[in-house]
Design an enzyme around this catalytic site. Structure first.
Site, short mmCIF file in Angstrom:
data_model
loop_
_atom_site.label_atom_id
_atom_site.label_comp_id
_atom_site.label_asym_id
_atom_site.label_seq_id
_atom_site.Cartn_x
_atom_site.Cartn_y
_atom_site.Cartn_z
N HIS A 157 0.72 -1.27 -0.07
CA HIS A 157 0.07 0.30 0.01
C HIS A 157 1.02 1.31 -0.06
CE1 HIS A 157 -0.20 0.43 4.61
NE2 HIS A 157 0.91 0.16 4.33
N HIS A 158 2.17 1.12 0.08
CA HIS A 158 3.01 2.38 -0.01
C HIS A 158 3.59 2.75 -1.32
CE1 HIS A 158 2.85 3.20 4.47
NE2 HIS A 158 3.48 2.00 4.75
N CYS A 159 3.36 1.47 -2.04
CA CYS A 159 4.18 1.87 -3.40
C CYS A 159 3.18 2.83 -4.37
CB CYS A 159 4.23 0.33 -4.20
SG CYS A 159 5.02 0.63 -5.82
N HIS A 185 -0.07 4.90 7.12
CA HIS A 185 -1.44 5.29 6.03
C HIS A 185 -0.68 4.58 4.72
CE1 HIS A 185 -2.92 8.40 3.09
NE2 HIS A 185 -3.91 7.96 3.87
N ASN A 239 -0.32 5.58 1.43
CA ASN A 239 -0.38 6.83 0.56
C ASN A 239 -0.33 6.39 -0.81
OD1 ASN A 239 2.49 5.52 1.38
ND2 ASN A 239 2.85 6.53 -0.31
#
Length: 614
Positions: free
Chosen positions: A165-167, A206, A208
């Protein structure tokens, strides 16, 4: 630069191989189990490792989790589906060519080049096997997605790594190489014509990458509960005031905690006050859970205190919003917390009631309530369930009309209508196969109203002309308040608007409500027809019967027996057939609380958001 020598002490790969042998893991592990819950894992994803130092994102996160599923017998209860690698075409739905080009060089890099690759990216490491593992992680989630959206499975779990989910579109970061859940969302768009996806991200960091990819896309309602600390916690994104832009405005919900120590009570309160009401109004066709267990107890990076029972409850509650739920592992770096969290979520998907949470942990913290209130204020203008109304904008800036009409469809059940009109399906319930249904919100108009002139849904504000074509009207919330009579009867504000409020008292409370049994069933079968999709308890004799949207046996029981009050196990509302109205009174709290325990395994949370303002 000089070649960097590999350390002599590295992850004990022999132990991983022994574990794989113990679990009889092979490349072809398609299960013969006929479970409606599917699960995917592949021990090849354990090949992604840090060659130079110990790291919290380690192979044991998945090997330990699979071992616990095996030891508890849960692995034999799910249908295990094969893994696969994501294709370049599928990855390009979310990412740019430059990211793929970077990653495909990894298999041929020397140790020094791998070290440099990790050092020049934000919170990242890589080895020669990393690209293969990243493709397996994303592709395996697509296999689960296909099983669920094709109808062969009801829900699914992806025990995968590296996380995603950060990629970003063109940059790997934060332990993440490819956007696993965003790619799966696009798979749903492209292969199943899905129009409404809810993503719930409870990782302590989060997401991002996921937010950015759908920030202006109303097809995805992105919801994140994360540590924020006013922007000081990694990755520094997730500000509650960021609600989306353009057509996606109002479809991005950030709940950012500003202090450590938030626990089950804060997460339960956030779900009950924000996430679940908005999700019901949005009516998703599938729910993706970005399941990071670093918000759990004893995680070395998180600082939160969510229990495994709390994770099970959150999964369970989302299953009440949409039957198609897909969980993908994100973060989580305490091995016990991760493995027990996955176990709790998987058993919830199998239909087991979640274990009760510690009552001492169910009181929300002051900082948690403040964060929830901040997020509520940011989203209130866009969702009727939060007490706000859609902000007036130019027509081209409004969300696509299919979403507005989807909201009207839920409201139609609250609006009086001609007898014999066809009721629309509830967004949160399963219906009898006797009823003809459709998944396409464009098939519904405000003419699709309920068969009885009674109003039969939870209190809310609805708009839509029952005699016209489905045009949407912007409503002044103050007008609604000022127009509501003292005794809270349904009131017609104008040709398009109806408001419904429960009566605080009715004359039938004294003689038609008895004490509830010690235990109520979550989905009791109708004693007349056997249907359990939408059940009501008679509050006098506690017989169970189906709703008027199934075969109307609860209504007939009320008429025939004279027992006039009934409790819905779908939404825990109480209807009085004598008053033809909803009723909410202290005398009903015992039955409602026991219904809440039956549905969620815990008593109803009674702390109010008004506490924040004291």
């Amino acid at each position: 630069m000089d070649e960097i020598a590999l350390p002599k002490k590295r992850e004990d790969l022999d132990a991983l191989e022994d574990l794989a042998n113990m679990l009889n893991i092979s490349d072809d592990k398609q299960s013969n189990c006929d479970s409606k819950t599917v699960l995917v894992y592949d021990m090849k994803m354990a090949d992604h490792k840090n060659l130079f130092q110990s790291h919290p994102e380690r192979p044991a996160r998945i090997t330990r989790s699979v071992r616990l599923l095996e030891d508890t017998g849960v692995l034999s209860r799910v249908r295990v589906v094969p893994s696969r690698e994501v294709t370049k075409t599928e990855a390009m739905w979310c990412h740019r060519e430059e990211l793929w080009s970077k990653l495909e060089q990894l298999p041929n890099m020397s140790p020094s080049e791998l070290y440099t690759f990790g050092a020049t990216h934000d919170s990242l490491y890589a080895c020669n096997e990393t690209f293969t593992c990243a493709k397996l992680s994303a592709g395996s989630l697509l296999n689960v997605t296909e099983e669920v959206l094709s109808g062969r499975a009801r829900n699914g779990v992806a025990v995968i790594r590296p996380p995603g989910h950060h990629c970003e579109e063109s940059q790997p970061r934060g332990f993440c190489l490819l956007g696993n859940v965003p790619i799966a969302c696009h798979y749903a768009f492209n292969h199943h014509n899905t129009k409404r996806i809810l993503v719930v991200d409870w990782d302590v960091h989060h997401g991002n990458g996921t937010q950015d990819m759908f920030y202006s896309d109303p097809r995805v309602l992105y919801t994140s509960l994360h540590m924020w600390r006013h922007g000081a916690f990694y990755p520094g994104t997730g500000k509650p005031s960021l609600v989306g832009k353009g057509p996606g405005e109002g479809f991005n919900l950030n709940i950012g905690w500003n202090e450590s120590g938030v626990s089950d009570g804060d997460y339960v309160k956030a779900f009950e006050e924000l996430i679940l009401p908005i999700a019901r109004e949005y009516h998703p066709e599938v729910v993706f859970i970005s399941a990071g267990f670093d918000s759990g107890r004893a995680d070395p990076l998180g600082g939160c205190n969510v229990s495994s029972e709390g994770y099970g409850w959150m999964t369970w509650s989302l299953m009440g919003v949409c039957k198609k739920v897909i969980l993908a592992l994100e973060g989580g770096y305490n091995l016990s917390t991760v493995s027990n969290g996955i176990l709790a979520c998987t058993t919830a998907m199998l239909g087991d009631s979640p274990d009760p949470m510690d009552p001492d942990e169910l009181i929300p913290t002051k900082c948690g309530l403040e964060s929830i209130q901040t997020s509520r204020e940011a989203l209130a203008p866009f969702w009727r369930c939060l007490g706000g109304v859609q902000i007036k904008q130019e027509e081209e800036d409004l969300p696509p009309k299919r979403f507005l009409r989807s909201n009207v469809r839920r409201a139609d059940r609250r609006t009086p209508s001609p007898v014999n009109s066809t009721p629309p399906p509830s967004p949160t319930r399963t219906h009898s196969p006797k009823r003809k249904q459709t998944e396409d919100p464009e098939q519904y108009s405000p003419k699709c109203l309920r068969r009885s002139p009674r109003i039969n849904h939870r209190p809310a504000v609805a708009w839509g002309d029952p005699n016209n074509s489905g045009e949407t009207t912007i409503v002044d919330h103050e007008e609604i308040k000022s127009s509501t009579p003292e005794h809270d009867e349904p009131v017609k504000l104008n040709d398009n608007v109806f408001a419904v409020h429960p009566k605080p008292w009715c004359e039938h409370l004294e003689n038609h409500v008895n004490s509830a049994p010690a235990i109520l069933e979550k989905s009791p079968a109708c004693q007349t027809c056997g249907d359990s999709s939408e059940s009501w308890y008679c509050l006098y004799c506690y017989q169970t019967h189906c709703s008027r949207y199934v075969n109307e046996h609860a209504l007939f029981h009320g008429i025939d027996s004279g027992h006039l009050m009934a409790l819905s196990m779908a939404d825990l509302s109480v209807w009085c057939y004598g008053c033809d109205s909803y009723v909410h009174n202290e005398k009903l709290l015992d039955a409602k609380n026991k219904g809440h325990i039956a549905k969620f395994g815990i008593p109803a949370v009674s702390v109010s958001l008004e506490t924040v303002q004291e």
